[in-house]
Design an enzyme around this catalytic site. Structure first.
Site, PDB file in Angstrom:
ATOM      1  N   ASN A   9     -41.148   0.117  20.164  1.00 49.55           N
ATOM      2  CA  ASN A   9     -40.171   0.539  19.153  1.00 49.55           C
ATOM      3  C   ASN A   9     -38.856  -0.189  19.452  1.00 49.55           C
ATOM      4  O   ASN A   9     -38.145   0.164  20.387  1.00 49.55           O
ATOM      5  CB  ASN A   9     -40.005   2.067  19.261  1.00 49.55           C
ATOM      6  CG  ASN A   9     -38.895   2.600  18.369  1.00 49.55           C
ATOM      7  OD1 ASN A   9     -38.326   1.875  17.559  1.00 49.55           O
ATOM      8  ND2 ASN A   9     -38.587   3.878  18.533  1.00 49.55           N
ATOM      9  N   LYS A  11     -36.189  -0.180  17.851  1.00 51.39           N
ATOM     10  CA  LYS A  11     -34.993   0.558  17.398  1.00 51.39           C
ATOM     11  C   LYS A  11     -34.044  -0.398  16.670  1.00 51.39           C
ATOM     12  O   LYS A  11     -34.501  -1.316  15.995  1.00 51.39           O
ATOM     13  CB  LYS A  11     -34.331   1.278  18.582  1.00 51.39           C
ATOM     14  CG  LYS A  11     -35.359   2.151  19.320  1.00 51.39           C
ATOM     15  CD  LYS A  11     -34.768   3.150  20.259  1.00 51.39           C
ATOM     16  CE  LYS A  11     -35.892   3.956  20.899  1.00 51.39           C
ATOM     17  NZ  LYS A  11     -35.407   4.996  21.789  1.00 51.39           N
ATOM     18  N   HIS A  96     -39.564  10.196  14.655  1.00 49.85           N
ATOM     19  CA  HIS A  96     -38.996   9.930  15.985  1.00 49.85           C
ATOM     20  C   HIS A  96     -37.824  10.891  16.224  1.00 49.85           C
ATOM     21  O   HIS A  96     -37.101  11.238  15.284  1.00 49.85           O
ATOM     22  CB  HIS A  96     -38.520   8.476  16.057  1.00 49.85           C
ATOM     23  CG  HIS A  96     -38.132   8.072  17.441  1.00 49.85           C
ATOM     24  ND1 HIS A  96     -36.903   8.391  17.971  1.00 49.85           N
ATOM     25  CD2 HIS A  96     -38.807   7.410  18.402  1.00 49.85           C
ATOM     26  CE1 HIS A  96     -36.848   7.934  19.211  1.00 49.85           C
ATOM     27  NE2 HIS A  96     -37.985   7.336  19.497  1.00 49.85           N
ATOM     28  N   GLU A  98     -34.986  10.483  17.313  1.00 50.36           N
ATOM     29  CA  GLU A  98     -33.678   9.988  16.849  1.00 50.36           C
ATOM     30  C   GLU A  98     -33.532  10.184  15.342  1.00 50.36           C
ATOM     31  O   GLU A  98     -32.423  10.394  14.843  1.00 50.36           O
ATOM     32  CB  GLU A  98     -33.512   8.516  17.256  1.00 50.36           C
ATOM     33  CG  GLU A  98     -33.271   8.407  18.761  1.00 50.36           C
ATOM     34  CD  GLU A  98     -33.740   7.117  19.405  1.00 50.36           C
ATOM     35  OE1 GLU A  98     -33.992   6.127  18.696  1.00 50.36           O
ATOM     36  OE2 GLU A  98     -33.876   7.104  20.651  1.00 50.36           O
ATOM     37  N   GLU A 168     -43.288  12.611  22.743  1.00 45.23           N
ATOM     38  CA  GLU A 168     -42.073  12.033  23.304  1.00 45.23           C
ATOM     39  C   GLU A 168     -41.103  13.138  23.689  1.00 45.23           C
ATOM     40  O   GLU A 168     -40.317  13.608  22.852  1.00 45.23           O
ATOM     41  CB  GLU A 168     -41.416  11.127  22.254  1.00 45.23           C
ATOM     42  CG  GLU A 168     -42.261   9.926  21.891  1.00 45.23           C
ATOM     43  CD  GLU A 168     -41.372   8.729  21.591  1.00 45.23           C
ATOM     44  OE1 GLU A 168     -41.602   7.683  22.208  1.00 45.23           O
ATOM     45  OE2 GLU A 168     -40.446   8.851  20.785  1.00 45.23           O
ATOM     46  N   GLY A 174     -34.882   7.149  26.736  1.00 46.17           N
ATOM     47  CA  GLY A 174     -33.681   6.371  27.030  1.00 46.17           C
ATOM     48  C   GLY A 174     -32.878   6.902  28.210  1.00 46.17           C
ATOM     49  O   GLY A 174     -31.736   6.504  28.423  1.00 46.17           O
ATOM     50  N   SER A 214     -39.081   6.516  28.469  1.00 51.51           N
ATOM     51  CA  SER A 214     -38.819   5.736  29.693  1.00 51.51           C
ATOM     52  C   SER A 214     -40.085   5.164  30.334  1.00 51.51           C
ATOM     53  O   SER A 214     -40.198   5.135  31.557  1.00 51.51           O
ATOM     54  CB  SER A 214     -38.011   6.566  30.698  1.00 51.51           C
ATOM     55  OG  SER A 214     -36.766   6.935  30.123  1.00 51.51           O
TER      56      SER A 214
HETATM   57  P1  PGA Z   1     -37.442   4.621  25.838  1.00 48.70           P
HETATM   58  O1  PGA Z   1     -37.691   5.021  24.300  1.00 48.70           O
HETATM   59  O2  PGA Z   1     -38.716   3.932  26.306  1.00 48.70           O
HETATM   60  O3  PGA Z   1     -36.270   3.685  25.816  1.00 48.70           O
HETATM   61  O4  PGA Z   1     -37.201   5.872  26.571  1.00 48.70           O
HETATM   62  C1  PGA Z   1     -38.916   5.558  23.880  1.00 48.70           C
HETATM   63  C2  PGA Z   1     -38.851   5.871  22.406  1.00 48.70           C
HETATM   64  O5  PGA Z   1     -37.798   6.293  21.928  1.00 48.70           O
HETATM   65  O6  PGA Z   1     -39.852   5.683  21.680  1.00 48.70           O
END
Ligand code: PGA
Length: 253
Positions: A9, A11, A96, A98, A168, A174, A214
């Site tokens: 992803n 982003k 997601h 976010e 997730e 993140g 992560s």
């Molecule tokens: P990250 O993000 O690997 O940077 O923690 C995962 C995600 O948001 O899908």
């Protein structure tokens, strides 16, 4: 046996030049993938068409990060499932955290989007996950149950077979803080049980359930060897070809 799917992803990173560079580097680093392992790159909308061209004939598939719940119309700034499909994409990430946190997406909206994605022939990667507060209050099971039932409501079995679910934990996204392999396995098992309750065990055993939060080259192998963990949804570590390729090397069925 299930298909293992490692998705990246991107982003809101990478303009067109950067997209070209990353995709060429990914193709060079990973010319092929083992049987039953798939990889999906999910760049921003503006890079989808270019990525679709560059990925033709490669080991990678293409996905979007979001889409509209509408077919078409006066929805300024929105992108439809049909538009995404036309770029060569076959996946779309939906719900997601976010999107839920910054754009107010609810389980009902994610469910409506998933139905549109499936109708267009896309595989939705549907995200669920609890916040740190919810985990600490001991309500993780209720939260995951409500989300999973909500996002899958009314999806018929033949369409469910085309869905991917991503667990997730919001507290691991993140933050550099990963769920332990045991924590991930526990929730993945719960999600598979919920799918079996809504459909049946035969179907539930076929659904790919990804872990996200992560995932890095140094922790991927341990997470991916858990019984019910069938892939990863990778954020930060997918932005560089060497780290994403290293995660792909850890993927075995
Ligand atoms: P990250 O993000 O690997 O940077 O923690 C995962 C995600 O948001 O899908």
């Amino acid at each position: 046996m299930r298909t293992m799917i490692i998705a990246g992803n991107w982003k809101m990173y990478k303009d067109l030049t950067e997209t070209r560079d990353l995709i060429l580097a990914l193709k060079a680093a990973t010319p092929s993938l083992p049987d039953r392992v798939q990889s999906v790159v999910c760049p921003p909308f503006t890079s989808l068409a270019l990525a679709g061209e560059l990925l033709k004939g490669s080991a990678f598939q293409l996905g979007a990060q979001n889409m509209s719940q509408h077919d078409e119309g006066a929805y300024t700034g929105e992108v439809s499932a049909k538009m995404i499909k036309a770029t060569g994409a076959s996946f779309v990430i939906l719900g997601h955290s976010e999107r839920r946190q910054y754009h107010g997406e609810t389980n009902e909206l994610v469910n409506a989007k998933a139905k549109k994605a499936l109708a267009a022939g896309l595989h939705p990667i549907i995200c669920v996950g609890e916040t740190l507060d919810e985990r600490e209050k001991g309500v993780m099971v209720q939260v995951i149950t409500t989300q999973t039932k909500g996002v899958l409501a009314g999806i018929p079995a033949h369409d469910m077979a085309n869905c991917v679910v991503a667990y997730e934990p919001v507290w691991a996204i993140g933050t550099g803080r990963t769920a332990t392999p045991q924590q991930a396995q526990e929730v993945h098992q719960l999600i598979r049980k919920l799918i079996a309750q809504q459909y049946d065990w035969a179907l539930a055993e076929r659904i790919t359930i990804q872990y996200g939060g992560s995932v890095k080259p140094d922790n991927a192998a341990e997470i991916l060897t858990q019984n019910d963990v069938d892939g990863a949804l990778v954020g930060g570590a997918c932005l560089k070809a060497d780290s994403f390729s290293a995660i792909l090397k850890a993927a075995k069925v």
